[in-house]
Enzyme design. Structure first.
Site, PDB file in Angstrom:
ATOM      1  N   ASN A 236     -12.972  -3.136   2.208  1.00 38.37           N
ATOM      2  CA  ASN A 236     -14.007  -2.110   2.312  1.00 38.37           C
ATOM      3  C   ASN A 236     -14.926  -2.215   1.106  1.00 38.37           C
ATOM      4  O   ASN A 236     -14.474  -2.483  -0.009  1.00 38.37           O
ATOM      5  CB  ASN A 236     -13.362  -0.720   2.363  1.00 38.37           C
ATOM      6  CG  ASN A 236     -12.533  -0.534   3.624  1.00 38.37           C
ATOM      7  OD1 ASN A 236     -12.882  -1.042   4.682  1.00 38.37           O
ATOM      8  ND2 ASN A 236     -11.421   0.180   3.510  1.00 38.37           N
TER       9      ASN A 236
ATOM     10  N   HIS B 188     -10.209  -5.224  -3.239  1.00 36.86           N
ATOM     11  CA  HIS B 188      -8.859  -5.410  -2.702  1.00 36.86           C
ATOM     12  C   HIS B 188      -8.954  -5.805  -1.246  1.00 36.86           C
ATOM     13  O   HIS B 188      -9.835  -5.357  -0.518  1.00 36.86           O
ATOM     14  CB  HIS B 188      -8.010  -4.150  -2.872  1.00 36.86           C
ATOM     15  CG  HIS B 188      -8.682  -2.887  -2.447  1.00 36.86           C
ATOM     16  ND1 HIS B 188      -9.620  -2.240  -3.236  1.00 36.86           N
ATOM     17  CD2 HIS B 188      -8.576  -2.150  -1.311  1.00 36.86           C
ATOM     18  CE1 HIS B 188     -10.049  -1.170  -2.599  1.00 36.86           C
ATOM     19  NE2 HIS B 188      -9.440  -1.089  -1.433  1.00 36.86           N
TER      20      HIS B 188
ATOM     21  N   GLY C 119     -16.098   2.912   3.117  1.00 37.29           N
ATOM     22  CA  GLY C 119     -14.771   3.512   3.038  1.00 37.29           C
ATOM     23  C   GLY C 119     -13.945   3.051   1.848  1.00 37.29           C
ATOM     24  O   GLY C 119     -12.733   3.250   1.807  1.00 37.29           O
ATOM     25  N   GLN C 120     -14.600   2.464   0.840  1.00 36.72           N
ATOM     26  CA  GLN C 120     -13.853   2.007  -0.343  1.00 36.72           C
ATOM     27  C   GLN C 120     -13.576   3.192  -1.256  1.00 36.72           C
ATOM     28  O   GLN C 120     -14.504   3.875  -1.699  1.00 36.72           O
ATOM     29  CB  GLN C 120     -14.665   0.942  -1.099  1.00 36.72           C
ATOM     30  CG  GLN C 120     -13.896   0.347  -2.286  1.00 36.72           C
ATOM     31  CD  GLN C 120     -14.690  -0.730  -3.030  1.00 36.72           C
ATOM     32  OE1 GLN C 120     -15.890  -0.930  -2.781  1.00 36.72           O
ATOM     33  NE2 GLN C 120     -14.022  -1.409  -3.945  1.00 36.72           N
TER      34      GLN C 120
ATOM     35  N   ASP D   5       0.849  -1.193   0.000  1.00 38.18           N
ATOM     36  CA  ASP D   5       0.000   0.000   0.000  1.00 38.18           C
ATOM     37  C   ASP D   5       0.884   1.242   0.000  1.00 38.18           C
ATOM     38  O   ASP D   5       1.878   1.317   0.729  1.00 38.18           O
ATOM     39  CB  ASP D   5      -0.922  -0.012   1.226  1.00 38.18           C
ATOM     40  CG  ASP D   5      -2.080   0.958   1.082  1.00 38.18           C
ATOM     41  OD1 ASP D   5      -3.227   0.498   0.959  1.00 38.18           O
ATOM     42  OD2 ASP D   5      -1.828   2.187   1.080  1.00 38.18           O
ATOM     43  N   ILE D   6       0.521   2.217  -0.808  1.00 37.22           N
ATOM     44  CA  ILE D   6       1.321   3.437  -0.953  1.00 37.22           C
ATOM     45  C   ILE D   6       1.264   4.304   0.318  1.00 37.22           C
ATOM     46  O   ILE D   6       2.144   5.140   0.544  1.00 37.22           O
ATOM     47  CB  ILE D   6       0.818   4.233  -2.192  1.00 37.22           C
ATOM     48  CG1 ILE D   6       1.897   5.136  -2.744  1.00 37.22           C
ATOM     49  CG2 ILE D   6      -0.468   4.990  -1.895  1.00 37.22           C
ATOM     50  CD1 ILE D   6       1.572   5.682  -4.135  1.00 37.22           C
TER      51      ILE D   6
ATOM     52  N   HIS E 286      -6.920  -5.598   2.141  1.00 34.19           N
ATOM     53  CA  HIS E 286      -5.800  -5.030   2.896  1.00 34.19           C
ATOM     54  C   HIS E 286      -5.279  -6.119   3.830  1.00 34.19           C
ATOM     55  O   HIS E 286      -6.068  -6.793   4.507  1.00 34.19           O
ATOM     56  CB  HIS E 286      -6.261  -3.885   3.790  1.00 34.19           C
ATOM     57  CG  HIS E 286      -6.812  -2.695   3.072  1.00 34.19           C
ATOM     58  ND1 HIS E 286      -6.080  -1.555   2.853  1.00 34.19           N
ATOM     59  CD2 HIS E 286      -8.036  -2.439   2.542  1.00 34.19           C
ATOM     60  CE1 HIS E 286      -6.821  -0.659   2.229  1.00 34.19           C
ATOM     61  NE2 HIS E 286      -8.017  -1.167   2.033  1.00 34.19           N
TER      62      HIS E 286
HETATM   63  P1  AMP Z   1      -9.741   1.543   0.197  1.00 31.26           P
HETATM   64  O1  AMP Z   1      -9.818   2.884   0.856  1.00 31.26           O
HETATM   65  O2  AMP Z   1     -10.170   0.394   1.032  1.00 31.26           O
HETATM   66  O3  AMP Z   1     -10.437   1.563  -1.163  1.00 31.26           O
HETATM   67  O4  AMP Z   1      -8.204   1.265  -0.058  1.00 31.26           O
HETATM   68  C1  AMP Z   1      -7.493   1.776  -1.138  1.00 31.26           C
HETATM   69  C2  AMP Z   1      -6.052   1.692  -0.758  1.00 31.26           C
HETATM   70  O5  AMP Z   1      -5.289   1.833  -1.939  1.00 31.26           O
HETATM   71  C3  AMP Z   1      -5.589   2.793   0.205  1.00 31.26           C
HETATM   72  O6  AMP Z   1      -5.054   2.187   1.384  1.00 31.26           O
HETATM   73  C4  AMP Z   1      -4.520   3.540  -0.593  1.00 31.26           C
HETATM   74  O7  AMP Z   1      -3.430   3.969   0.211  1.00 31.26           O
HETATM   75  C5  AMP Z   1      -4.095   2.508  -1.605  1.00 31.26           C
HETATM   76  N1  AMP Z   1      -3.543   3.030  -2.847  1.00 31.26           N
HETATM   77  C6  AMP Z   1      -4.058   4.028  -3.626  1.00 31.26           C
HETATM   78  N2  AMP Z   1      -3.296   4.220  -4.712  1.00 31.26           N
HETATM   79  C7  AMP Z   1      -2.266   3.335  -4.617  1.00 31.26           C
HETATM   80  C8  AMP Z   1      -1.131   3.037  -5.427  1.00 31.26           C
HETATM   81  N3  AMP Z   1      -0.875   3.703  -6.578  1.00 31.26           N
HETATM   82  N4  AMP Z   1      -0.267   2.065  -5.016  1.00 31.26           N
HETATM   83  C9  AMP Z   1      -0.501   1.399  -3.863  1.00 31.26           C
HETATM   84  N5  AMP Z   1      -1.559   1.611  -3.068  1.00 31.26           N
HETATM   85  C10 AMP Z   1      -2.427   2.573  -3.431  1.00 31.26           C
END
Ligand code: AMP
Ligand code: ZN
Length: 113
Positions: free
Chosen positions: A86, A99, A92-93, A30-31, A101
């Site tokens: 999520n 995906h 919170g998605q 995760d970024i 986590h």
């Molecule tokens: P959610 O809020 O459950 O939809 O999670 C989306 C997740 O994607 C968040 O934890 C972000 O930090 C992560 N995210 C968004 N863009 C990227 C990216 N380019 N590379 C890795 N993780 C990302």
């Protein structure tokens, strides 16, 4: 799906810190980590969320959980970890590609640098 962030990551059009991939799924860090170890596991196929699991794609979800268990072992999350998915706006998605986590406490020195 052409306009999907995570489909673009799977296609290599957007860079990611890959941990693992096979024919069905892709795992990357995760970024914006919320734990010492925080990675995401996604299906390569575009599935919008866990609310869109069907008879046709349910095996992919089971496969992802097998991969999560293997990666958690590889990353030495021996004392446990959280798996979170999520669903939708109120869940919170923020990225509409399903995906999972994976959040753990153990931090390995990987990737280098
Ligand atoms: P959610 O809020 O459950 O939809 O999670 C989306 C997740 O994607 C968040 O934890 C972000 O930090 C992560 N995210 C968004 N863009 C990227 C990216 N380019 N590379 C890795 N993780 C990302
Ligand atoms: Zn997608």
């Amino acid at each position: 799906m052409s306009d999907c962030l995570f489909c673009k990551i799977v296609a290599g059009e957007i860079p990611s810190k890959k941990i693992y991939e096979d024919d069905k799924c892709y795992a990357f860090y995760d970024i914006d980590p919320k734990a010492p170890v925080h990675f995401l596991v996604i299906p390569k196929e575009h599935i919008e969320s866990a609310a869109k699991v069907t008879d046709d794609n349910e095996k992919t979800v089971g496969h992802i959980f097998k991969v999560i268990a293997k990666l958690a072992e590889d990353l030495e999350l021996t004392d446990g970890y959280r798996v979170v998915t999520n669903v939708g706006k109120d869940g919170g998605q923020t990225v509409p590609h399903m995906h999972f986590h994976v959040l753990g406490k153990r931090s390995l020195a990987w990737p280098p640098g």
